[in-house]
Design a protein around this motif. Structure first.
Motif, PDB file in Angstrom:
ATOM      1  N   LEU A   1       0.716  -1.190   0.147  1.00 47.38           N
ATOM      2  CA  LEU A   1       0.487   0.105  -0.838  1.00 47.38           C
ATOM      3  C   LEU A   1       0.624   1.410  -0.327  1.00 47.38           C
ATOM      4  CD1 LEU A   1      -2.617  -1.090   2.917  1.00 47.38           C
ATOM      5  CD2 LEU A   1      -2.698  -1.114  -0.033  1.00 47.38           C
ATOM      6  N   GLU A   2       2.079   1.266   0.462  1.00 44.37           N
ATOM      7  CA  GLU A   2       2.704   2.199   1.100  1.00 44.37           C
ATOM      8  C   GLU A   2       3.644   2.563  -0.521  1.00 44.37           C
ATOM      9  OE1 GLU A   2       6.401   2.028   3.502  1.00 44.37           O
ATOM     10  OE2 GLU A   2       6.255   3.552   3.461  1.00 44.37           O
ATOM     11  N   ALA A   3       3.919   1.639  -1.217  1.00 42.04           N
ATOM     12  CA  ALA A   3       4.724   1.728  -2.401  1.00 42.04           C
ATOM     13  C   ALA A   3       4.021   2.403  -3.766  1.00 42.04           C
ATOM     14  CB  ALA A   3       5.030   0.556  -3.178  1.00 42.04           C
ATOM     15  N   SER A   4       2.281   1.608  -3.154  1.00 44.21           N
ATOM     16  CA  SER A   4       1.373   2.547  -4.241  1.00 44.21           C
ATOM     17  C   SER A   4       1.319   3.704  -3.974  1.00 44.21           C
ATOM     18  CB  SER A   4       0.044   1.837  -4.028  1.00 44.21           C
ATOM     19  OG  SER A   4       0.390   0.089  -4.414  1.00 44.21           O
ATOM     20  N   VAL A   5       0.951   4.241  -3.058  1.00 39.61           N
ATOM     21  CA  VAL A   5       0.512   5.353  -2.892  1.00 39.61           C
ATOM     22  C   VAL A   5       1.481   6.541  -3.451  1.00 39.61           C
ATOM     23  CG1 VAL A   5       0.532   7.319  -0.892  1.00 39.61           C
ATOM     24  CG2 VAL A   5      -0.560   5.091  -0.798  1.00 39.61           C
TER      25      VAL A   5
ATOM     26  N   GLU B   1      -3.701  11.221   2.442  1.00 35.38           N
ATOM     27  CA  GLU B   1      -2.857  11.725   3.956  1.00 35.38           C
ATOM     28  C   GLU B   1      -1.432  12.699   3.535  1.00 35.38           C
ATOM     29  OE1 GLU B   1      -2.543   8.848   7.229  1.00 35.38           O
ATOM     30  OE2 GLU B   1      -0.680  10.401   8.348  1.00 35.38           O
ATOM     31  N   PHE B   2      -1.251  11.319   2.599  1.00 33.14           N
ATOM     32  CA  PHE B   2       0.884  11.374   1.823  1.00 33.14           C
ATOM     33  C   PHE B   2       0.697  13.012   0.766  1.00 33.14           C
ATOM     34  CE2 PHE B   2       3.331  11.214  -1.782  1.00 33.14           C
ATOM     35  CZ  PHE B   2       4.625  11.365  -1.250  1.00 33.14           C
ATOM     36  N   LYS B   3      -0.500  13.196   0.330  1.00 27.93           N
ATOM     37  CA  LYS B   3      -0.802  14.550  -0.029  1.00 27.93           C
ATOM     38  C   LYS B   3      -0.425  15.530   0.327  1.00 27.93           C
ATOM     39  CE  LYS B   3      -0.940  13.613  -4.812  1.00 27.93           C
ATOM     40  NZ  LYS B   3       0.439  13.853  -5.614  1.00 27.93           N
ATOM     41  N   GLY B   4      -1.008  15.781   2.072  1.00 26.61           N
ATOM     42  CA  GLY B   4      -2.070  16.804   2.334  1.00 26.61           C
ATOM     43  C   GLY B   4      -3.066  17.069   2.027  1.00 26.61           C
ATOM     44  N   TRP B   5      -3.916  16.453   1.882  1.00 20.83           N
ATOM     45  CA  TRP B   5      -5.149  16.695   1.937  1.00 20.83           C
ATOM     46  C   TRP B   5      -6.318  16.061   3.090  1.00 20.83           C
ATOM     47  CZ3 TRP B   5      -5.536  14.098  -3.806  1.00 20.83           C
ATOM     48  CH2 TRP B   5      -4.678  15.499  -5.047  1.00 20.83           C
ATOM     49  N   ASN B   6      -7.419  16.739   3.095  1.00 21.52           N
ATOM     50  CA  ASN B   6      -8.278  16.060   4.333  1.00 21.52           C
ATOM     51  C   ASN B   6      -8.798  14.643   3.744  1.00 21.52           C
ATOM     52  OD1 ASN B   6     -10.383  16.831   2.747  1.00 21.52           O
ATOM     53  ND2 ASN B   6     -10.911  18.594   3.780  1.00 21.52           N
ATOM     54  N   ASN B   7      -9.620  14.147   4.228  1.00 24.95           N
ATOM     55  CA  ASN B   7     -11.102  13.129   4.075  1.00 24.95           C
ATOM     56  C   ASN B   7     -10.962  12.774   3.078  1.00 24.95           C
ATOM     57  OD1 ASN B   7     -10.866  10.267   5.299  1.00 24.95           O
ATOM     58  ND2 ASN B   7     -12.059  10.645   5.985  1.00 24.95           N
ATOM     59  N   ASP B   8     -11.751  14.069   2.778  1.00 24.62           N
ATOM     60  CA  ASP B   8     -12.566  14.238   1.891  1.00 24.62           C
ATOM     61  C   ASP B   8     -12.115  14.452   0.005  1.00 24.62           C
ATOM     62  OD1 ASP B   8     -15.532  14.561   0.532  1.00 24.62           O
ATOM     63  OD2 ASP B   8     -16.310  15.687   1.344  1.00 24.62           O
ATOM     64  N   GLY B   9     -10.600  14.702   0.382  1.00 22.66           N
ATOM     65  CA  GLY B   9      -9.534  14.586  -0.774  1.00 22.66           C
ATOM     66  C   GLY B   9      -9.431  16.353  -1.105  1.00 22.66           C
TER      67      GLY B   9
ATOM     68  N   PRO C   1     -12.846  -3.640  -1.534  1.00 28.31           N
ATOM     69  CA  PRO C   1     -13.561  -2.706  -1.314  1.00 28.31           C
ATOM     70  C   PRO C   1     -12.680  -2.491  -0.091  1.00 28.31           C
ATOM     71  CG  PRO C   1     -14.159  -4.171  -1.540  1.00 28.31           C
ATOM     72  CD  PRO C   1     -13.589  -4.640  -1.706  1.00 28.31           C
ATOM     73  N   GLU C   2     -12.188  -2.799   0.867  1.00 27.29           N
ATOM     74  CA  GLU C   2     -11.435  -2.397   1.974  1.00 27.29           C
ATOM     75  C   GLU C   2     -10.240  -1.276   1.812  1.00 27.29           C
ATOM     76  OE1 GLU C   2     -10.100  -4.175   5.933  1.00 27.29           O
ATOM     77  OE2 GLU C   2     -12.281  -4.987   5.445  1.00 27.29           O
ATOM     78  N   ASN C   3      -9.047  -2.217   1.605  1.00 24.46           N
ATOM     79  CA  ASN C   3      -7.795  -1.882   0.672  1.00 24.46           C
ATOM     80  C   ASN C   3      -7.922  -0.663   0.289  1.00 24.46           C
ATOM     81  OD1 ASN C   3      -5.867  -3.479   2.273  1.00 24.46           O
ATOM     82  ND2 ASN C   3      -5.508  -4.826   0.905  1.00 24.46           N
ATOM     83  N   GLU C   4      -8.958  -0.352  -1.058  1.00 22.60           N
ATOM     84  CA  GLU C   4      -9.113   0.636  -2.117  1.00 22.60           C
ATOM     85  C   GLU C   4      -9.263   1.249  -0.883  1.00 22.60           C
ATOM     86  OE1 GLU C   4     -11.980  -0.660  -4.718  1.00 22.60           O
ATOM     87  OE2 GLU C   4     -11.177  -2.066  -5.333  1.00 22.60           O
ATOM     88  N   GLN C   5     -10.200   1.600  -0.331  1.00 16.53           N
ATOM     89  CA  GLN C   5      -9.788   2.712   0.970  1.00 16.53           C
ATOM     90  C   GLN C   5      -9.220   3.168   1.428  1.00 16.53           C
ATOM     91  OE1 GLN C   5     -12.598   5.112  -0.087  1.00 16.53           O
ATOM     92  NE2 GLN C   5     -13.443   3.770  -1.236  1.00 16.53           N
ATOM     93  N   LYS C   6      -8.432   2.419   2.046  1.00 11.71           N
ATOM     94  CA  LYS C   6      -7.198   2.635   2.781  1.00 11.71           C
ATOM     95  C   LYS C   6      -6.545   3.026   2.241  1.00 11.71           C
ATOM     96  CE  LYS C   6      -6.165  -0.658   5.119  1.00 11.71           C
ATOM     97  NZ  LYS C   6      -5.263  -2.248   6.437  1.00 11.71           N
ATOM     98  N   LEU C   7      -6.408   2.702   0.948  1.00  9.97           N
ATOM     99  CA  LEU C   7      -5.745   3.154  -0.619  1.00  9.97           C
ATOM    100  C   LEU C   7      -6.029   5.024  -0.467  1.00  9.97           C
ATOM    101  CD1 LEU C   7      -5.364   1.042  -2.905  1.00  9.97           C
ATOM    102  CD2 LEU C   7      -3.101   1.700  -2.346  1.00  9.97           C
ATOM    103  N   LEU C   8      -7.024   5.285  -0.409  1.00  6.48           N
ATOM    104  CA  LEU C   8      -7.037   6.717  -0.771  1.00  6.48           C
ATOM    105  C   LEU C   8      -6.175   7.187   0.171  1.00  6.48           C
ATOM    106  CD1 LEU C   8     -10.650   6.990  -2.387  1.00  6.48           C
ATOM    107  CD2 LEU C   8      -8.662   7.724  -4.029  1.00  6.48           C
ATOM    108  N   ASP C   9      -6.718   6.669   1.501  1.00  2.00           N
ATOM    109  CA  ASP C   9      -7.348   6.917   3.102  1.00  2.00           C
ATOM    110  C   ASP C   9      -5.447   8.179   3.035  1.00  2.00           C
ATOM    111  OD1 ASP C   9      -9.696   7.090   3.853  1.00  2.00           O
ATOM    112  OD2 ASP C   9      -9.129   5.263   5.520  1.00  2.00           O
ATOM    113  N   MET C  10      -4.833   6.828   2.863  1.00  2.00           N
ATOM    114  CA  MET C  10      -3.298   7.114   2.546  1.00  2.00           C
ATOM    115  C   MET C  10      -2.951   7.742   1.586  1.00  2.00           C
ATOM    116  SD  MET C  10      -1.771   2.928   3.312  1.00  2.00           S
ATOM    117  CE  MET C  10      -0.083   3.130   3.422  1.00  2.00           C
ATOM    118  N   TYR C  11      -3.072   7.744   0.620  1.00  2.00           N
ATOM    119  CA  TYR C  11      -2.695   8.510  -0.706  1.00  2.00           C
ATOM    120  C   TYR C  11      -2.980  10.453   0.051  1.00  2.00           C
ATOM    121  CZ  TYR C  11      -1.412  10.573  -4.669  1.00  2.00           C
ATOM    122  OH  TYR C  11      -0.658  10.676  -5.905  1.00  2.00           O
TER     123      TYR C  11
END
Lengths: 185, 651
Positions: B500-504, B610-618, B598-608
């Motif tokens: 997941l981390e690498a994918s981000v 956060e990494f980008k400095g965007w809030n939970n709504d992008g 679905p679960e990992n996909e949402q986790k990916l979005l969360d991580m991405y």
């Protein structure tokens, strides 16, 4: 052209061969040429200042890189159309002249004619810039030795005499010519 | 003196018929570099979300890249930026060829069009002289036909033309802007048509200066050879080798099914011989040694240039053959229609007809299918020709289909929505249907805003290397990659997802390189798109700073270059956030992969996020925006209630 024979000797003829079939129309040659001839060198680029231009008519599959040759004050009084392998080329596509009929090979600001100098530089480049960047091998550089009759043209004699006349007056020059012709004859 | 750029934008107000040369702020170049970056800033400042894309207040911006017209080979992609009526959001497309460089030689970094002309016009930019001229005589003319007429009309064979065809004139959302061997799509052609600009013709004879001439030539001149010799850059798939890849891996019809192993030796021989017959020449773009475009002369059609995957998009959409594709592009390019989305809209309509949702009432005299192919599948070539005419003219059902699959499905109703299965954010996606969810691709599809995966993917390899020794060898020579990616690639086994981390990080790197290309004008085939096959792009994050500094005088290193791309990326995001983009919109086509997580996909979005400095709504947080010098964006967000002061990171 009428010539005055001077003497015979060997000389190096520098030639750029152009293979029209290989040209991809990228115009890198124009970029490299205008960069090389900028002052200071490479400080700017401008295809309009390039001494090589690619004549492109893309829907007719016409791609012709042409190097700037001599300036001519008059345009042709008749032009030919050449059909080569089914493709139609205007004579202008191959013509190297800086002439009044088109805006090729004239410095954009001054309008002064541009002329290819084969990248004469100090030291001379082993291969002209346009050829160096032409990776499709449309342009290839050839040097060969040639027996040549060093020629002096009447044009050059005339313009030389004219500038002498302007500087020293026509009478002085006429006297001089008369004197020299007596000693030579 | 300004280096690499001209420091001047041309502002054309079509409603008033006025023209102005405007000096630009060099600080903006330092912050955004140019191209898409500075265009995004102008769109932010001048086109608030209340402006409808078809309002006169919308802007249509043609941008040169910072490195156009310098001795940096392959910098020639012109960016077109606006807001699209199809998506209601930011629209960005690039085209190669010669237009941007000519703009710069005419003395401009950008052409900015606002307002609308009363009737069709063309704009003639001849250095300092700019005229808005009547284009009544060009109405209905093909895009390239227009270019030929205009060059003749202004008497300058060296002028460069960008024009629209019938589709743009008729405000078809699928309309493209055509230029020489290239075209721009994804919403820009319709806005050009809506502003009633049939064509722009430009000629320039001014110098473009660079800051460190000798130093730039030292690294620029050798690139011609390096790029030419590098077989892994340019459109390496254009020369035949890509056919099998596309035929076997991309989906046919209305983005439905893959036909694995459909491509055969006989097809290859037949196709190669057909192309050899039709091709006049391979050609390139300005100042680039790669020959990615075929000049095609199809009997009875205006000669045209074929590039990229377009030689198969119509064929595969229609279950037709290669000859059909070369035939129909001869029409669609003159009409100025996007070769990615148009076949999908048509294939969608044919499915609706087969399903009885569209009938002979909506499609009078609709042709029968042509034949059955070797698998017994109906071939729809004649139907494609029929629908192209309807759409380009907005005639009958064409008036609805011209709005793209998403809108057409809803206008047609009666179950048509079910057939819209390959759009995201209201836009047609490349027809790819695969088995197992791919983490980096999930993120790229979901969060990318360049609307086509080819404009987002590209630096990290698409597939792992099975053989360990080969893998190590690949990583050893991988100059383009930051260290962390080498570690992840070494650990990547076939049929696995990167972590997941690498994918981000992969998604971030991939899109970062596109944001750099699109600011400086370098072609993705030499940089951002090309690392994924072979890992040897001529331009990358480590060597680009020297080209930028020596050309423009702007001092920056790799980290600072990445920071500029981050700034541009967040500004583009802000344009869409202000127009309503939120997390709920961020998903791939539902059937892009059969098996999802679905679960990992949402986790990916969360991580991405956060990494980008965007809030939970992008939404980029105030902290992120302010750190990038985009405090005017965060202030606007707070004023509009998009971010809440003090709690933006939590919202």
């Amino acid at each position: 052209m009428v010539t005055v024979e001077d003497c015979s000797k060997k000389r190096i003829v520098k030639e750029i061969k152009v293979d029209l079939d290989k040209c991809i129309g990228c115009r890198a040659c124009e970029m490299a040429c205008s960069g090389f001839h900028a002052v200071p060198k490479f400080s700017s680029t401008n295809p309009a200042r390039s001494r090589i231009r690619v004549i492109v008519e893309d829907r007719k599959d016409v791609y012709v890189p042409v190097r700037a040759g001599d300036y001519t004050p008059a345009e042709c009084n008749g032009r030919n159309t050449y059909v080569i392998n089914g493709k139609e080329y205007s004579e202008c596509s191959f013509c190297t002249a800086s002439c009044p009929a088109r805006d090729l090979f004239k410095a954009p600001d001054s309008g002064l004619p541009l002329r290819c100098d084969m990248c004469a530089d100090d030291p001379t480049l082993p291969v002209p810039m346009c050829v160096q960047v032409c990776r499709s091998d449309t342009l290839t550089y050839v040097e060969r030795e040639e027996e040549s009759r060093e020629e002096v043209t009447y044009d050059e004699v005339e313009s030389g005499l004219e500038s002498l006349a302007n500087r020293y007056g026509i009478d002085k020059v006429a006297d001089l010519v008369a004197r020299i012709s007596r000693t030579k004859s | 003196m300004r280096y690499a750029e001209t420091g001047v934008n041309l502002e054309v107000d079509l409603s008033r018929g006025s023209v102005e040369r405007v000096k630009t702020d060099p600080e903006l170049t330092r912050l955004h570099l140019g191209g898409q970056g500075t265009a995004a800033k102008i769109l932010w400042d001048r086109v608030p979300p209340e402006v409808d894309p078809l309002d006169p207040e919308n802007l249509l911006i043609f941008s040169t890249g910072l490195l156009h017209s310098t001795l940096v080979p392959g910098a020639n992609r012109t960016a077109v930026d606006t807001f699209s009526p199809q998506t209601g959001r930011y629209s960005h497309s690039l085209f190669g060829g010669f237009f941007g460089p000519e703009m710069k030689y005419a003395g401009y970094d950008k052409f900015i069009f606002c307002g609308k002309a009363d009737d069709l016009v063309y704009v003639w930019v001849n250095n300092d002289k700019v005229e808005i001229r009547d284009a009544g005589h060009l109405r209905g003319k093909g895009a390239q036909e227009t270019a030929l007429i205009l060059k003749e009309e202004v008497g300058d064979p060296h002028a460069q033309v960008a024009s629209i065809g019938l589709a743009g004139e008729n405000r078809v959302y699928l309309a493209s802007i055509e230029h020489a061997n290239s075209s721009a799509s994804r919403g820009v052609g319709v806005v050009m048509g809506d502003k009633r600009i049939k064509a722009i013709i430009v000629r320039g004879t001014k110098d473009v200066n660079v800051a460190q001439p000798k130093e730039l030539a030292e690294i620029g001149i050798p690139m011609y050879k390096e790029m030419y010799d590098n077989k892994e850059c340019g459109d390496s798939m254009a020369h035949g080798e890509g056919d099998e890849f596309h035929v076997d891996n991309f989906a046919w019809g209305n983005a439905r099914a893959r036909r694995k192993n459909f491509f055969s030796k006989e097809m290859e021989e037949e196709w190669v011989s057909l192309e050899d017959r039709l091709r006049m020449r391979w050609t390139g773009c300005h100042n680039c040694p790669k020959d990615c475009h075929q000049a095609i002369k199809y009997p009875g059609r205006m000669p045209y240039f074929q590039k990229c995957y377009s030689k198969l998009t119509y064929a595969m959409g229609a279950f037709g053959d290669l000859d059909f594709d070369y035939n129909i592009i001869g029409i669609t390019q003159e009409y100025g229609m996007d070769a990615y989305s148009t076949p999908q809209v048509i294939a969608f309509a044919i499915e609706l007809y087969e399903a009885g949702i569209l009938t002979d009432k909506e499609l009078p005299d609709f042709p029968l299918f042509d034949r059955e192919d070797s698998d017994g599948i109906k071939v729809n070539e004649s139907r494609f020709f029929y629908l192209v005419e309807k759409i380009a003219r907005r005639e009958g059902i064409g008036d609805i289909l011209a709005n793209g699959v998403y809108a057409a499905a809803r206008q047609i109703g009666n179950g048509a929505e079910e057939y819209d299965h390959n759009t995201i954010k209201k836009f047609e996606q490349v027809p790819i249907k695969l088995n197992y969810v791919n983490y980096p691709y999930f993120l790229m599809y979901a969060t990318g805003e360049k609307m086509n995966i080819t404009q987002i993917e590209g630096s990290f390899p698409q597939a792992p290397i099975a053989d360990k020794a080969e893998r190590e060898e690949f990583v050893r020579n991988w100059d383009a990659a930051p260290e962390r990616f080498k570690k992840w690639f070494l650990a990547w086994e076939p049929r696995q997802n990167p972590s997941l981390e690498a994918s981000v990080h992969i998604c971030d790197w991939n899109e970062a390189m596109h944001y750099i290309d699109d600011a400086i004008g370098t072609c993705a085939f030499l940089s951002s798109f090309r690392g994924q096959f072979g890992g040897r792009p001529p331009y990358h994050i480590y060597n680009l700073p020297a080209f930028i500094t020596r050309a423009s005088g702007i001092e920056l290193d790799s980290d600072e270059l990445w920071e500029v791309s981050r700034r541009n990326r967040n500004l583009v995001r802000a344009l869409n956030i202000r127009r309503g983009l939120r997390r709920a919109d961020e998903k791939p086509p539902a059937d892009h992969w059969k098996k999802r997580e679905p679960e990992n996909e949402q986790k990916l979005l969360d991580m991405y996020y956060e990494f980008k400095g965007w809030n939970n709504d992008g939404i980029p947080t105030r902290e992120t925006l302010d750190r990038l010098g985009l405090d005017y964006v965060s202030e606007d967000f707070i004023q509009r209630g998009i971010l809440v002061e003090g709690e933006d990171d939590l919202s």
